[in-house]
Design a protein around this motif. Structure first.
Motif, PDB file in Angstrom:
ATOM      1  N   HIS A 113     -58.634-124.796  -2.192  1.00 34.53           N
ATOM      2  CA  HIS A 113     -58.096-125.909  -2.970  1.00 34.53           C
ATOM      3  C   HIS A 113     -58.245-127.169  -2.126  1.00 34.53           C
ATOM      4  CE1 HIS A 113     -55.370-123.250  -5.692  1.00 34.53           C
ATOM      5  NE2 HIS A 113     -56.631-122.868  -5.690  1.00 34.53           N
ATOM      6  N   VAL A 114     -59.086-128.076  -2.610  1.00 37.83           N
ATOM      7  CA  VAL A 114     -59.392-129.308  -1.883  1.00 37.83           C
ATOM      8  C   VAL A 114     -58.732-130.482  -2.598  1.00 37.83           C
ATOM      9  CG1 VAL A 114     -61.230-130.811  -1.030  1.00 37.83           C
ATOM     10  CG2 VAL A 114     -61.604-128.342  -1.134  1.00 37.83           C
ATOM     11  N   ASP A 115     -57.973-131.277  -1.861  1.00 39.24           N
ATOM     12  CA  ASP A 115     -57.350-132.478  -2.407  1.00 39.24           C
ATOM     13  C   ASP A 115     -58.282-133.659  -2.165  1.00 39.24           C
ATOM     14  OD1 ASP A 115     -54.970-131.056  -3.101  1.00 39.24           O
ATOM     15  OD2 ASP A 115     -54.406-131.119  -0.988  1.00 39.24           O
ATOM     16  N   VAL A 116     -58.551-134.425  -3.229  1.00 42.12           N
ATOM     17  CA  VAL A 116     -59.558-135.472  -3.199  1.00 42.12           C
ATOM     18  C   VAL A 116     -58.960-136.789  -3.688  1.00 42.12           C
ATOM     19  CG1 VAL A 116     -61.735-136.189  -4.280  1.00 42.12           C
ATOM     20  CG2 VAL A 116     -61.429-133.832  -3.590  1.00 42.12           C
ATOM     21  N   LEU A 117     -59.326-137.889  -3.041  1.00 40.15           N
ATOM     22  CA  LEU A 117     -58.941-139.218  -3.496  1.00 40.15           C
ATOM     23  C   LEU A 117     -59.914-139.629  -4.598  1.00 40.15           C
ATOM     24  CD1 LEU A 117     -57.257-141.820  -3.211  1.00 40.15           C
ATOM     25  CD2 LEU A 117     -58.911-142.558  -1.473  1.00 40.15           C
ATOM     26  N   ALA A 132     -60.219-126.519  -7.301  1.00 41.09           N
ATOM     27  CA  ALA A 132     -60.391-125.138  -6.845  1.00 41.09           C
ATOM     28  C   ALA A 132     -61.887-124.936  -6.644  1.00 41.09           C
ATOM     29  CB  ALA A 132     -59.853-124.161  -7.876  1.00 41.09           C
ATOM     30  N   VAL A 133     -62.282-124.655  -5.417  1.00 45.04           N
ATOM     31  CA  VAL A 133     -63.693-124.500  -5.066  1.00 45.04           C
ATOM     32  C   VAL A 133     -63.929-123.044  -4.695  1.00 45.04           C
ATOM     33  CG1 VAL A 133     -65.521-125.215  -3.489  1.00 45.04           C
ATOM     34  CG2 VAL A 133     -63.790-126.862  -4.208  1.00 45.04           C
ATOM     35  N   GLU A 134     -64.871-122.419  -5.368  1.00 48.63           N
ATOM     36  CA  GLU A 134     -65.222-121.026  -5.081  1.00 48.63           C
ATOM     37  C   GLU A 134     -66.501-121.002  -4.253  1.00 48.63           C
ATOM     38  OE1 GLU A 134     -65.028-116.689  -6.719  1.00 48.63           O
ATOM     39  OE2 GLU A 134     -63.819-118.368  -7.420  1.00 48.63           O
ATOM     40  N   VAL A 139     -70.186-121.888  -5.375  1.00 49.70           N
ATOM     41  CA  VAL A 139     -70.539-121.129  -6.568  1.00 49.70           C
ATOM     42  C   VAL A 139     -70.048-121.864  -7.810  1.00 49.70           C
ATOM     43  CG1 VAL A 139     -70.215-118.943  -7.793  1.00 49.70           C
ATOM     44  CG2 VAL A 139     -70.463-118.949  -5.313  1.00 49.70           C
ATOM     45  N   GLU A 140     -68.787-122.344  -7.759  1.00 50.07           N
ATOM     46  CA  GLU A 140     -68.217-123.101  -8.860  1.00 50.07           C
ATOM     47  C   GLU A 140     -67.020-123.904  -8.374  1.00 50.07           C
ATOM     48  OE1 GLU A 140     -67.317-119.909 -11.598  1.00 50.07           O
ATOM     49  OE2 GLU A 140     -65.229-119.902 -10.992  1.00 50.07           O
ATOM     50  N   TYR A 141     -66.657-124.913  -9.162  1.00 53.19           N
ATOM     51  CA  TYR A 141     -65.467-125.694  -8.849  1.00 53.19           C
ATOM     52  C   TYR A 141     -64.822-126.121 -10.151  1.00 53.19           C
ATOM     53  CZ  TYR A 141     -67.630-130.144 -10.121  1.00 53.19           C
ATOM     54  OH  TYR A 141     -68.210-131.176 -10.806  1.00 53.19           O
ATOM     55  N   GLU A 142     -63.529-126.468 -10.060  1.00 53.52           N
ATOM     56  CA  GLU A 142     -62.787-126.902 -11.240  1.00 53.52           C
ATOM     57  C   GLU A 142     -61.640-127.795 -10.778  1.00 53.52           C
ATOM     58  OE1 GLU A 142     -60.275-124.865 -14.906  1.00 53.52           O
ATOM     59  OE2 GLU A 142     -60.641-123.711 -13.071  1.00 53.52           O
ATOM     60  N   ARG A 143     -61.442-128.922 -11.473  1.00 54.19           N
ATOM     61  CA  ARG A 143     -60.275-129.757 -11.165  1.00 54.19           C
ATOM     62  C   ARG A 143     -59.069-129.081 -11.801  1.00 54.19           C
ATOM     63  NH1 ARG A 143     -60.302-135.844 -12.903  1.00 54.19           N
ATOM     64  NH2 ARG A 143     -59.958-134.912 -14.925  1.00 54.19           N
ATOM     65  N   ILE A 144     -58.058-128.759 -10.994  1.00 50.07           N
ATOM     66  CA  ILE A 144     -56.903-128.027 -11.510  1.00 50.07           C
ATOM     67  C   ILE A 144     -55.648-128.890 -11.601  1.00 50.07           C
ATOM     68  CG2 ILE A 144     -57.743-125.741 -10.856  1.00 50.07           C
ATOM     69  CD1 ILE A 144     -56.011-125.893  -8.341  1.00 50.07           C
ATOM     70  N   ARG A 145     -55.699-130.081 -10.993  1.00 45.20           N
ATOM     71  CA  ARG A 145     -54.515-130.935 -11.016  1.00 45.20           C
ATOM     72  C   ARG A 145     -54.919-132.364 -10.690  1.00 45.20           C
ATOM     73  NH1 ARG A 145     -50.272-131.451  -6.478  1.00 45.20           N
ATOM     74  NH2 ARG A 145     -48.640-132.593  -7.541  1.00 45.20           N
ATOM     75  N   ARG A 146     -54.272-133.329 -11.348  1.00 44.61           N
ATOM     76  CA  ARG A 146     -54.465-134.742 -11.024  1.00 44.61           C
ATOM     77  C   ARG A 146     -53.079-135.362 -10.904  1.00 44.61           C
ATOM     78  NH1 ARG A 146     -58.392-139.057 -14.105  1.00 44.61           N
ATOM     79  NH2 ARG A 146     -58.821-140.242 -12.230  1.00 44.61           N
ATOM     80  N   TYR A 147     -52.868-136.171  -9.869  1.00 47.55           N
ATOM     81  CA  TYR A 147     -51.519-136.694  -9.620  1.00 47.55           C
ATOM     82  C   TYR A 147     -51.578-138.006  -8.855  1.00 47.55           C
ATOM     83  CZ  TYR A 147     -52.448-134.471  -5.116  1.00 47.55           C
ATOM     84  OH  TYR A 147     -53.009-134.097  -3.924  1.00 47.55           O
ATOM     85  N   ARG A 148     -50.483-138.740  -8.891  1.00 43.16           N
ATOM     86  CA  ARG A 148     -50.337-139.984  -8.144  1.00 43.16           C
ATOM     87  C   ARG A 148     -49.863-139.659  -6.734  1.00 43.16           C
ATOM     88  NH1 ARG A 148     -46.675-142.349 -11.457  1.00 43.16           N
ATOM     89  NH2 ARG A 148     -45.183-142.381  -9.774  1.00 43.16           N
ATOM     90  N   ARG A 149     -50.431-140.339  -5.752  1.00 42.06           N
ATOM     91  CA  ARG A 149     -50.002-140.136  -4.357  1.00 42.06           C
ATOM     92  C   ARG A 149     -48.510-140.486  -4.266  1.00 42.06           C
ATOM     93  NH1 ARG A 149     -52.974-140.116   0.390  1.00 42.06           N
ATOM     94  NH2 ARG A 149     -54.701-141.280  -0.500  1.00 42.06           N
ATOM     95  N   GLY A 150     -47.778-139.676  -3.618  1.00 47.01           N
ATOM     96  CA  GLY A 150     -46.352-139.922  -3.475  1.00 47.01           C
ATOM     97  C   GLY A 150     -45.511-139.282  -4.574  1.00 47.01           C
ATOM     98  N   ALA A 151     -46.173-138.773  -5.633  1.00 43.12           N
ATOM     99  CA  ALA A 151     -45.414-138.090  -6.694  1.00 43.12           C
ATOM    100  C   ALA A 151     -44.956-136.746  -6.154  1.00 43.12           C
ATOM    101  CB  ALA A 151     -46.296-137.892  -7.923  1.00 43.12           C
ATOM    102  N   ARG A 152     -43.761-136.377  -6.505  1.00 42.19           N
ATOM    103  CA  ARG A 152     -43.251-135.106  -5.984  1.00 42.19           C
ATOM    104  C   ARG A 152     -43.750-133.937  -6.829  1.00 42.19           C
ATOM    105  NH1 ARG A 152     -38.120-133.204  -8.267  1.00 42.19           N
ATOM    106  NH2 ARG A 152     -37.842-134.322 -10.205  1.00 42.19           N
ATOM    107  N   ASP A 153     -43.856-132.778  -6.201  1.00 38.71           N
ATOM    108  CA  ASP A 153     -44.247-131.547  -6.908  1.00 38.71           C
ATOM    109  C   ASP A 153     -43.092-131.050  -7.721  1.00 38.71           C
ATOM    110  OD1 ASP A 153     -46.770-131.532  -5.860  1.00 38.71           O
ATOM    111  OD2 ASP A 153     -46.303-130.115  -4.253  1.00 38.71           O
TER     112      ASP A 153
END
Length: 112
Positions: free
Chosen positions: A67-71, A87-89, A97-111
């Motif tokens: 799972h790679v976090d990207v700006l 998610a990078v396989e 092999v494949e990748y998929e964006r699994i989440r998009r969020y604002r920096r500083g937003a809480r989980d």
């Protein structure tokens, strides 16, 4: 010098070419750190966004899932920038092999 002696004196070109082809063969990824590096580099080249970090490295059946976090959208102030988790396989050799964006969020937003 006879032809037989000349052949013996020359290095065998067959073994040299084997070494070259073996060097090009992908070797298995050696642990989660190397899998994370491969995933960040491959994803960055593919989508054109800078990786911010890695939030998970999981062993998969035939390779790795990272799972790679990207700006994605830099903004001022920085706390309003948009980030995404992908998610990078990877296969066992570290190739994407494949990748998929699994989440998009604002920096500083809480989980949640």
């Amino acid at each position: 010098m006879s032809e037989k002696q000349e052949r013996r004196a020359r290095p065998a070109t067959k073994s040299t070419s084997k070494r070259t082809s073996t060097a090009k063969t992908a070797r298995a990824v050696d642990g989660p750190e190397e899998a994370a590096r491969h995933a960040c580099r491959s994803l960055s080249r593919l989508i054109g966004h800078r990786p911010e970090g890695v939030s998970a490295v999981l062993r998969a059946k035939e390779g790795w899932q990272v799972h790679v976090d990207v700006l994605e959208v830099p903004r001022i102030p920085d706390t309003t920038s948009l980030l995404a988790t992908y998610a990078v396989e990877l296969d066992s050799g570290g190739r994407l092999v494949e990748y998929e964006r699994i989440r998009r969020y604002r920096r500083g937003a809480r989980d949640d």
